[in-house]
Design a protein around this motif. Sequence first.
Motif, PDB file in Angstrom:
ATOM      1  N   LEU A 102      11.313 -34.290 117.437  1.00 36.19           N
ATOM      2  CA  LEU A 102      12.772 -34.840 117.214  1.00 36.19           C
ATOM      3  C   LEU A 102      13.674 -34.083 117.780  1.00 36.19           C
ATOM      4  CD1 LEU A 102      14.117 -33.993 113.225  1.00 36.19           C
ATOM      5  CD2 LEU A 102      13.987 -36.339 114.014  1.00 36.19           C
ATOM      6  N   SER A 103      14.659 -35.138 118.212  1.00 35.54           N
ATOM      7  CA  SER A 103      15.485 -33.656 119.776  1.00 35.54           C
ATOM      8  C   SER A 103      16.345 -32.816 118.849  1.00 35.54           C
ATOM      9  CB  SER A 103      15.920 -34.674 120.375  1.00 35.54           C
ATOM     10  OG  SER A 103      17.407 -35.281 119.663  1.00 35.54           O
ATOM     11  N   GLN A 104      17.343 -31.840 119.188  1.00 35.42           N
ATOM     12  CA  GLN A 104      17.562 -30.906 118.578  1.00 35.42           C
ATOM     13  C   GLN A 104      18.874 -32.110 117.896  1.00 35.42           C
ATOM     14  OE1 GLN A 104      18.524 -28.159 121.534  1.00 35.42           O
ATOM     15  NE2 GLN A 104      17.470 -27.057 121.144  1.00 35.42           N
ATOM     16  N   ARG A 105      19.821 -32.931 118.821  1.00 39.48           N
ATOM     17  CA  ARG A 105      20.505 -33.456 118.253  1.00 39.48           C
ATOM     18  C   ARG A 105      19.971 -34.273 117.136  1.00 39.48           C
ATOM     19  NH1 ARG A 105      24.411 -35.512 120.738  1.00 39.48           N
ATOM     20  NH2 ARG A 105      23.501 -35.044 123.058  1.00 39.48           N
ATOM     21  N   GLN A 106      19.267 -34.994 117.216  1.00 40.41           N
ATOM     22  CA  GLN A 106      18.083 -35.649 115.848  1.00 40.41           C
ATOM     23  C   GLN A 106      18.212 -34.952 115.102  1.00 40.41           C
ATOM     24  OE1 GLN A 106      15.103 -36.710 117.839  1.00 40.41           O
ATOM     25  NE2 GLN A 106      15.139 -38.900 117.652  1.00 40.41           N
ATOM     26  N   LEU A 107      18.139 -33.984 114.928  1.00 42.84           N
ATOM     27  CA  LEU A 107      18.340 -32.752 113.765  1.00 42.84           C
ATOM     28  C   LEU A 107      19.575 -32.872 113.338  1.00 42.84           C
ATOM     29  CD1 LEU A 107      17.017 -30.918 111.486  1.00 42.84           C
ATOM     30  CD2 LEU A 107      16.994 -29.574 114.057  1.00 42.84           C
ATOM     31  N   ALA A 108      20.499 -32.090 114.187  1.00 38.28           N
ATOM     32  CA  ALA A 108      21.505 -31.993 114.303  1.00 38.28           C
ATOM     33  C   ALA A 108      21.942 -33.936 113.532  1.00 38.28           C
ATOM     34  CB  ALA A 108      22.796 -32.504 115.482  1.00 38.28           C
ATOM     35  N   GLU A 109      22.213 -34.534 113.582  1.00 38.83           N
ATOM     36  CA  GLU A 109      22.423 -35.480 113.100  1.00 38.83           C
ATOM     37  C   GLU A 109      21.987 -35.722 111.255  1.00 38.83           C
ATOM     38  OE1 GLU A 109      20.638 -39.086 115.666  1.00 38.83           O
ATOM     39  OE2 GLU A 109      22.792 -38.881 117.005  1.00 38.83           O
ATOM     40  N   LYS A 110      20.480 -35.738 111.133  1.00 34.42           N
ATOM     41  CA  LYS A 110      19.597 -35.626 109.950  1.00 34.42           C
ATOM     42  C   LYS A 110      20.744 -34.271 108.904  1.00 34.42           C
ATOM     43  CE  LYS A 110      15.193 -36.766 110.829  1.00 34.42           C
ATOM     44  NZ  LYS A 110      14.902 -37.499 109.696  1.00 34.42           N
ATOM     45  N   MET A 111      20.805 -32.817 109.189  1.00 31.31           N
ATOM     46  CA  MET A 111      21.976 -32.732 108.446  1.00 31.31           C
ATOM     47  C   MET A 111      23.059 -32.975 108.655  1.00 31.31           C
ATOM     48  SD  MET A 111      20.499 -28.748 108.435  1.00 31.31           S
ATOM     49  CE  MET A 111      21.009 -28.008 108.345  1.00 31.31           C
ATOM     50  N   GLN A 112      23.999 -34.080 109.406  1.00 30.72           N
ATOM     51  CA  GLN A 112      25.484 -33.994 109.167  1.00 30.72           C
ATOM     52  C   GLN A 112      25.838 -35.384 107.902  1.00 30.72           C
ATOM     53  OE1 GLN A 112      26.553 -34.940 112.878  1.00 30.72           O
ATOM     54  NE2 GLN A 112      26.462 -33.461 113.289  1.00 30.72           N
ATOM     55  N   LEU A 113      24.597 -36.096 108.276  1.00 30.34           N
ATOM     56  CA  LEU A 113      24.247 -36.495 107.213  1.00 30.34           C
ATOM     57  C   LEU A 113      23.758 -36.346 106.174  1.00 30.34           C
ATOM     58  CD1 LEU A 113      21.297 -39.789 108.449  1.00 30.34           C
ATOM     59  CD2 LEU A 113      23.812 -39.676 108.076  1.00 30.34           C
ATOM     60  N   ILE A 114      23.454 -34.916 105.575  1.00 32.53           N
ATOM     61  CA  ILE A 114      23.217 -35.051 104.358  1.00 32.53           C
ATOM     62  C   ILE A 114      24.564 -33.186 103.692  1.00 32.53           C
ATOM     63  CG2 ILE A 114      21.118 -35.018 103.408  1.00 32.53           C
ATOM     64  CD1 ILE A 114      20.391 -31.833 104.658  1.00 32.53           C
ATOM     65  N   GLY A 115      25.501 -33.516 104.451  1.00 38.56           N
ATOM     66  CA  GLY A 115      26.673 -33.159 104.971  1.00 38.56           C
ATOM     67  C   GLY A 115      26.969 -31.966 105.248  1.00 38.56           C
ATOM     68  N   ILE A 116      26.088 -31.437 105.897  1.00 38.53           N
ATOM     69  CA  ILE A 116      25.989 -30.277 106.739  1.00 38.53           C
ATOM     70  C   ILE A 116      26.352 -30.409 108.469  1.00 38.53           C
ATOM     71  CG2 ILE A 116      24.900 -27.717 107.632  1.00 38.53           C
ATOM     72  CD1 ILE A 116      24.726 -28.640 104.567  1.00 38.53           C
ATOM     73  N   ASP A 117      28.032 -29.667 108.499  1.00 42.67           N
ATOM     74  CA  ASP A 117      28.401 -30.129 110.186  1.00 42.67           C
ATOM     75  C   ASP A 117      27.612 -29.376 110.988  1.00 42.67           C
ATOM     76  OD1 ASP A 117      30.211 -31.226 112.040  1.00 42.67           O
ATOM     77  OD2 ASP A 117      31.878 -29.601 110.723  1.00 42.67           O
ATOM     78  N   ASP A 126      25.967 -29.464 115.345  1.00 43.96           N
ATOM     79  CA  ASP A 126      25.898 -30.530 115.965  1.00 43.96           C
ATOM     80  C   ASP A 126      24.473 -29.383 116.852  1.00 43.96           C
ATOM     81  OD1 ASP A 126      26.602 -27.533 117.993  1.00 43.96           O
ATOM     82  OD2 ASP A 126      28.434 -28.609 118.387  1.00 43.96           O
ATOM     83  N   LYS A 127      24.248 -30.613 118.052  1.00 47.48           N
ATOM     84  CA  LYS A 127      22.914 -30.449 118.691  1.00 47.48           C
ATOM     85  C   LYS A 127      22.640 -29.218 119.513  1.00 47.48           C
ATOM     86  CE  LYS A 127      21.728 -31.278 123.423  1.00 47.48           C
ATOM     87  NZ  LYS A 127      22.267 -29.767 124.036  1.00 47.48           N
ATOM     88  N   ASN A 128      24.490 -28.106 119.616  1.00 50.37           N
ATOM     89  CA  ASN A 128      24.765 -26.574 120.296  1.00 50.37           C
ATOM     90  C   ASN A 128      24.405 -26.244 119.156  1.00 50.37           C
ATOM     91  OD1 ASN A 128      25.199 -27.948 123.071  1.00 50.37           O
ATOM     92  ND2 ASN A 128      27.389 -28.482 122.141  1.00 50.37           N
ATOM     93  N   ALA A 129      24.447 -25.833 118.166  1.00 51.91           N
ATOM     94  CA  ALA A 129      24.565 -24.530 117.278  1.00 51.91           C
ATOM     95  C   ALA A 129      22.984 -25.052 116.515  1.00 51.91           C
ATOM     96  CB  ALA A 129      25.030 -25.500 115.662  1.00 51.91           C
ATOM     97  N   ILE A 130      22.007 -26.246 117.020  1.00 47.31           N
ATOM     98  CA  ILE A 130      20.615 -26.238 116.557  1.00 47.31           C
ATOM     99  C   ILE A 130      20.295 -25.227 117.549  1.00 47.31           C
ATOM    100  CG2 ILE A 130      18.046 -27.555 116.531  1.00 47.31           C
ATOM    101  CD1 ILE A 130      20.157 -27.773 113.491  1.00 47.31           C
ATOM    102  N   GLN A 131      20.233 -25.076 118.624  1.00 47.62           N
ATOM    103  CA  GLN A 131      19.930 -24.859 119.519  1.00 47.62           C
ATOM    104  C   GLN A 131      19.694 -22.615 119.726  1.00 47.62           C
ATOM    105  OE1 GLN A 131      21.740 -23.304 122.829  1.00 47.62           O
ATOM    106  NE2 GLN A 131      19.973 -22.560 124.090  1.00 47.62           N
ATOM    107  N   ARG A 132      21.148 -22.649 119.834  1.00 44.27           N
ATOM    108  CA  ARG A 132      21.703 -21.369 119.432  1.00 44.27           C
ATOM    109  C   ARG A 132      20.992 -20.489 118.101  1.00 44.27           C
ATOM    110  NH1 ARG A 132      27.002 -23.378 120.753  1.00 44.27           N
ATOM    111  NH2 ARG A 132      27.473 -23.152 118.052  1.00 44.27           N
TER     112      ARG A 132
END
Length: 79
Positions: free
Chosen positions: A27-42, A44-50
Motif C-alpha cells: 500500500l502507498s501512504q495515500r492508499q493507507l490514508a484512504e483506507k483510514m478515511q473510509l472507516i471515519g478517520i480524517d 491524509d498521506k502527509n500525516a501517515i508519512q509523519r
Amino acid sequence: MFINKSKNGLNNICGKNIMVLRKNLKLSQRQLAEKMQLIGIDIDKNAIQRIECDKRFVTDIEIVAFADIFNISIEDLLK
C-alpha cells in the motif's frame, strides 16, 4: 519540564511497525490514508508519512483503526 516523547525521543512507538505493515501489503501512504478515511478517520498521506517517521503523535482512535486495517492486535502494533 515534562516532555511527551518515548524514551528514544520520538513521538510514537508504532510508526515503524505501520510502515512495515503498509509495505507488506504493498500500500502507498495515500492508499493507507484512504483506507483510514473510509472507516471515519480524517487523516491524509502527509500525516501517515509523519507517523512513519515518528514525527507525529498517534491517537488511540488511530491506533485502533490501524490495527483493524492491518488485522493485528493493538499490542502487536505497539511492539
